[in-house]
Design a protein around this motif. Structure first.
Motif, PDB file in Angstrom:
ATOM      1  N   GLY A 492       0.859  -1.178   0.000  1.00 50.40           N
ATOM      2  CA  GLY A 492       0.000   0.000   0.000  1.00 50.40           C
ATOM      3  C   GLY A 492       0.895   1.228   0.000  1.00 50.40           C
ATOM      4  O   GLY A 492       1.739   1.395   0.886  1.00 50.40           O
ATOM      5  N   TRP A 493       0.743   2.081  -1.007  1.00 52.05           N
ATOM      6  CA  TRP A 493       1.608   3.257  -1.154  1.00 52.05           C
ATOM      7  C   TRP A 493       1.025   4.415  -0.349  1.00 52.05           C
ATOM      8  O   TRP A 493      -0.077   4.896  -0.642  1.00 52.05           O
ATOM      9  CB  TRP A 493       1.719   3.671  -2.615  1.00 52.05           C
ATOM     10  N   LEU A 494       1.748   4.873   0.668  1.00 53.01           N
ATOM     11  CA  LEU A 494       1.332   6.041   1.437  1.00 53.01           C
ATOM     12  C   LEU A 494       1.828   7.294   0.710  1.00 53.01           C
ATOM     13  O   LEU A 494       2.684   8.047   1.184  1.00 53.01           O
ATOM     14  CB  LEU A 494       1.877   5.958   2.859  1.00 53.01           C
ATOM     15  N   LEU A 495       1.255   7.485  -0.465  1.00 49.39           N
ATOM     16  CA  LEU A 495       1.602   8.591  -1.357  1.00 49.39           C
ATOM     17  C   LEU A 495       0.326   9.169  -1.930  1.00 49.39           C
ATOM     18  O   LEU A 495      -0.728   8.531  -1.926  1.00 49.39           O
ATOM     19  CB  LEU A 495       2.495   8.115  -2.512  1.00 49.39           C
ATOM     20  N   GLN A 496       0.415  10.383  -2.471  1.00 49.41           N
ATOM     21  CA  GLN A 496      -0.685  10.919  -3.271  1.00 49.41           C
ATOM     22  C   GLN A 496      -0.292  10.851  -4.738  1.00 49.41           C
ATOM     23  O   GLN A 496       0.885  10.990  -5.092  1.00 49.41           O
ATOM     24  CB  GLN A 496      -1.036  12.344  -2.861  1.00 49.41           C
TER      25      GLN A 496
END
Length: 858
Positions: A492-496
């Motif tokens: 899960g990418w904790l990015l926007q």
């Protein structure tokens, strides 16, 4: 129910703690009833090997629902007597997830008029968090408090003092969990009195003194109400011996299970044309759950809710009894009515199935035997011995889409217990395809009973009162295929997502801006390097020759992490070089240990620190102490130092504490970390490419006009490069070698765990020396190691490459890239790395040509 009747229900001819006591020397001492109430088991947990197994809790041991409910209700009556009728009406009861949610609710019932709330490990969309705390010894440690009424925990009305808070847990062992809770809630809502309730008080004398001192410290009265008291004596080395015993038993059971599976496969082949007549049918029963009544105390349960549920219970029990084919009111005397029925709850959903069970006892009458227990997240060793508390174990996948990712769940002492029927009770959130899958809970139950009923309680949806000071809702992680080419469960990418934003700039423009101080390297992106056919072929060849070496390093670092940070660490890779490594570590844990570890990718930027919003998200969903930061390799250790400083700054600014800043890496040639797969500086093929080996994700971006204070850092998904994507190829090629290297990994991990792995910072010293010798005078322009040198050639303006004399195939791609960019390669001795890349120290546009060949005026 009387104490005598309860004792008759719990007595064992053989104490169910004998097996553990004899092998580990664990001693349980206390009042006369204690051994009747508690057995012992073992679990895979690095913090506490033994497990006290209650015979009246209804979690691991099926018990009559009236006995389980009576145990909690009786404790509630004692609290009511202690507080007095007026204060009992004002009290608030708080139960602990997972095991004490039903017990706490029963205690609240015993107080009669008290509202109830239990902690939860399930985040709920739209529910505002009113607090949280940690349970240090638990399998899953983070607790959330999500009351629908934000003032519930404050207690008391306008102008009144805060009411008494009653905290309920199944056992009071050290007091740590209760102290953590009271400390967190007292800071928000100070009150004069707390009451702690537990079935058993197993504290040591020191722990008792600590609670007394704590009460004096906060200036509050703390009372204790328990059913029984005692102590557990643990000999020296019991944790290590317990872990070894668990490993030995699991290995034996795995071999037995494999043999049994081979026999079953053979039998299925012989009767492939036949249907399986032994599996019980599954029937859904409509409970007609009363509208507006919550499924439990996750968001609060009021006296009005209690009254509505009590009125509805008899009719719901009648529906279950009718579906079972019997019941005292509907079909008294039916010969086919099941005589032995298990009502099986689901993890935190303990109270609803418990009360359905008590009502079903009345509906079926005295001729039927109704038992109650629940499934659980906690892995416990099962041993089929009368002197052991957990005789059998059913394993099945989680079926409620948990926030920490998929994983195994368990039902104990159900298989082989002779139940004519099992009534599985879940909430609607957990009524998913996974529940009904061939390997799901219902299918696992079917061979062990004659009938399976499924009763679904509607999950309660809170409507919280808006809070003016409520902070912005944290965003959710991005997952493939919408963001990245990795499978959604891989990371899960904790990015926007900034995929639609133009961020790329020519390498030379970026280098000038960075070195002149006009811009930070994270404010733009380099144009993605598109490898030539020759370079792509070089990557493929390098991957094939190094796959086993990488697999060994992956296995070694993962085994080290599991041994020191287990049993269920949360992998958080530093995007993006760490992300392929995090995915491989997750795959190793699943392949070798059947563990589905949560894995997220987070942004850290040199000179700017780590993404604080992402850290807050992690703290809201996991215990920070379980987070293990992962990177691909170390160079000189700049990111290692950056992370340590960033975590310290985050906590100093009021962020949740508990994150361990240590990084676990595949390769640590710089001697910068304690947890690594190897300290050799070798070619990791994922360093050869950029996004096309990292799920098609760019490096991370941090720019004030794009990233707000509550936003994740940014990143781009290069969908247009899908034809060149080798991310899956890299993962699959390495994972295919896992079994081949398993033996070597076991030996290497054992050696590492026993070795002195203190960082030497040898690489940092070498970088400082090179910086001065070559007149650079800036360690940030010296990039040591194969991985960092590759980045210099792909992303920056390289000046020269230092190659260790005699370095072989690991530098083939370095020499090819250097030739393509016209960068000299200088053979040197006395390098702790295979190579070092030097960024041009005095770069302005025009100092080199676009190909980097000419140095003018340098």
């Amino acid at each position: 129910m009387s104490e005598r009747a309860t004792r008759e229900e719990t007595v064992n001819v053989v104490w169910s703690g004998n097996w553990v006591a004899e092998r580990l020397g664990v001693a349980l001492e206390g009042d006369g009833e204690l051994r009747e109430l508690l057995g012992l088991a073992l679990r895979r947990n690095p913090k506490r090997a033994h497990l006290l197994v209650s015979n009246v809790l209804g979690k691991h041991v099926p018990q009559r629902p009236s006995v389980v409910y009576g145990a909690g209700y009786g404790l509630g009556e004692r609290v009511r007597e202690l507080l007095g009728e007026r204060e009992a009406r004002r009290a608030v009861v708080l139960g602990y997830a997972e095991t004490a949610t039903g017990l706490g609710h029963a205690v609240a019932d015993g107080l009669r008029d008290a509202p109830y709330l239990h902690s939860t490990r399930r985040p709920v969309a739209g529910a505002r968090q009113a607090g949280g705390f940690e349970e240090s010894h638990s399998h899953a440690t983070s607790h959330l408090l999500l009351p629908e009424d934000g003032e519930l925990l404050a207690g008391g009305g306008p102008g009144e003092d805060a009411s008494t808070l009653v905290l309920v847990d199944d056992e009071f062992s050290t007091g740590n969990t209760v102290l953590n809770t009271i400390r967190a809630l007292h800071a928000l809502h100070p009150r004069e009195r707390y009451v702690i309730v537990a079935l058993v008080d197993m504290r040591s004398a020191d722990d008792r003194d600590r609670l007394t001192a704590f009460a004096a410290e906060i200036g509050a009265r703390v009372d204790l109400v328990t059913r029984n008291t005692g102590t557990v004596t643990l000999p020296d080395g019991v944790l290590e011996r317990g872990q070894a015993l668990v490993a030995e038993q699991e290995a034996e059971q795995a071999e037995q299970a494999a043999q049994a599976e081979r026999v079953r496969q053979a039998e299925r082949s012989e009767r492939a044309h036949e249907t399986d007549e032994h599996a019980a049918p599954v029937t859904r029963v409509d409970l007609d759950w009363p509208a507006g009544v919550p499924d439990g105390g996750r968001h609060g349960f009021t006296p009005a809710h209690r009254e509505a549920l009590e009125a509805a219970l008899p009719a719901m029990a009648d529906r279950i009894a009718a579906a079972l084919g019997g019941g005292a009111r509907q079909s008294r005397g039916r010969a086919q009515s099941p005589r032995r029925v298990l009502v099986l709850g689901f993890e935190e959903l303990m109270y609803a199935p418990l009360r359905l069970g008590t009502a079903l006892e009345a509906a079926l009458g005295p001729d039927a035997e109704v038992r109650y227990s629940t499934t659980t997240r906690s892995p416990v060793l099962a041993v089929d011995d009368p002197g052991y508390a957990i005789r059998t174990r059913l394993v099945f996948p989680a079926h409620d889409d948990p926030a920490d990712g998929p994983g195994d769940r368990y039902a104990y002492n159900v298989a082989g217990a002779g139940f004519d029927a099992v009534v599985a009770v879940v909430d609607s959130t957990a009524d998913t395809p996974e529940l009904h899958a061939p390997e799901g809970l219902l299918a696992r139950l079917a061979p062990h009973t004659g009938q399976v009923l499924l009763a679904v309680v509607p999950s309660y949806t809170p409507t919280p009162v808006p809070h003016a000071q409520e902070s912005a809702v944290l965003p959710e992680p991005l997952r493939g295929p919408d963001f990245s080419s990795y499978a959604p469960e891989d990371v899960g990418w904790l990015l926007q997502d900034l995929s639609d934003t133009e961020l790329e700039a020519p390498t030379e423009e970026r280098e000038e801006a960075i070195q002149s101080g006009g811009a930070h390297y994270a404010e733009s992106l380099p144009v993605e390097y598109q490898p030539s056919a020759a370079y792509q072929a070089l990557f493929t060849a390098a991957l094939e020759t190094s796959a086993a070496r990488i697999a060994r390093a992956v296995g070694t670092v993962t085994e080290t992490v599991l041994a020191e940070r287990g049993p269920r660490p949360v992998l958080v890779s530093l995007a993006r070089a760490g992300t392929p490594v995090g995915v491989l570590m997750r795959r190793w844990a699943r392949h070798r240990h059947s563990l589905d570890l949560p894995h997220y990718a987070i942004s850290i930027v040199r000179g700017r620190g780590i993404d604080a919003t992402a850290l807050r998200w992690l703290a809201a969903h996991h215990d920070p102490a379980d987070v293990v930061f992962v990177d691909g390799w170390t160079g000189k250790g700049a990111i290692t130092r950056e992370l340590a400083a960033a975590i310290e700054e985050f906590e100093a600014a009021g962020g949740p504490a508990g994150f361990d800043p240590e990084i676990s890496v595949l390769a640590d040639p710089g001697g910068c970390v304690r947890t690594y797969g190897t300290r050799e500086d070798f070619l990791i093929p994922s360093a050869c490419l950029n996004s096309t080996v990292s799920g098609l994700i760019s490096r991370t971006v941090l720019r004030a006009d794009l990233v707000g204070p509550d936003d994740f850092h940014g990143g781009k998904f290069y969908r247009e490069l899908a034809d060149s994507d080798v991310s899956g190829l890299f993962l699959d090629t390495v994972a295919a070698r896992f079994d081949e290297v398993a033996g070597q990994v076991a030996d290497e991990a054992k050696e590492l765990l026993a070795a002195d792995r203190a960082p030497t910072w040898e690489g940092w010293a070498a970088v400082e020396r090179i910086s001065e010798e070559y007149g650079i005078h800036d360690v940030n322009l010296v990039k040591p190691g194969v991985g960092e040198t590759t980045r210099v050639l792909l992303r920056r303006v390289p000046w020269k490459i230092l190659a260790k004399r005699g370095a072989g195939a690991d530098l083939t791609h370095i020499r090819l890239l250097a030739e393509q960019r016209g960068v000299p390669v200088e053979e040197v001795d006395d390098l702790p790395y295979s190579c070092v890349g030097l960024i041009h120290p005095r770069f302005t546009r025009g100092a080199t040509g676009a190909d980097g060949k000419a140095v003018q005026g340098a």
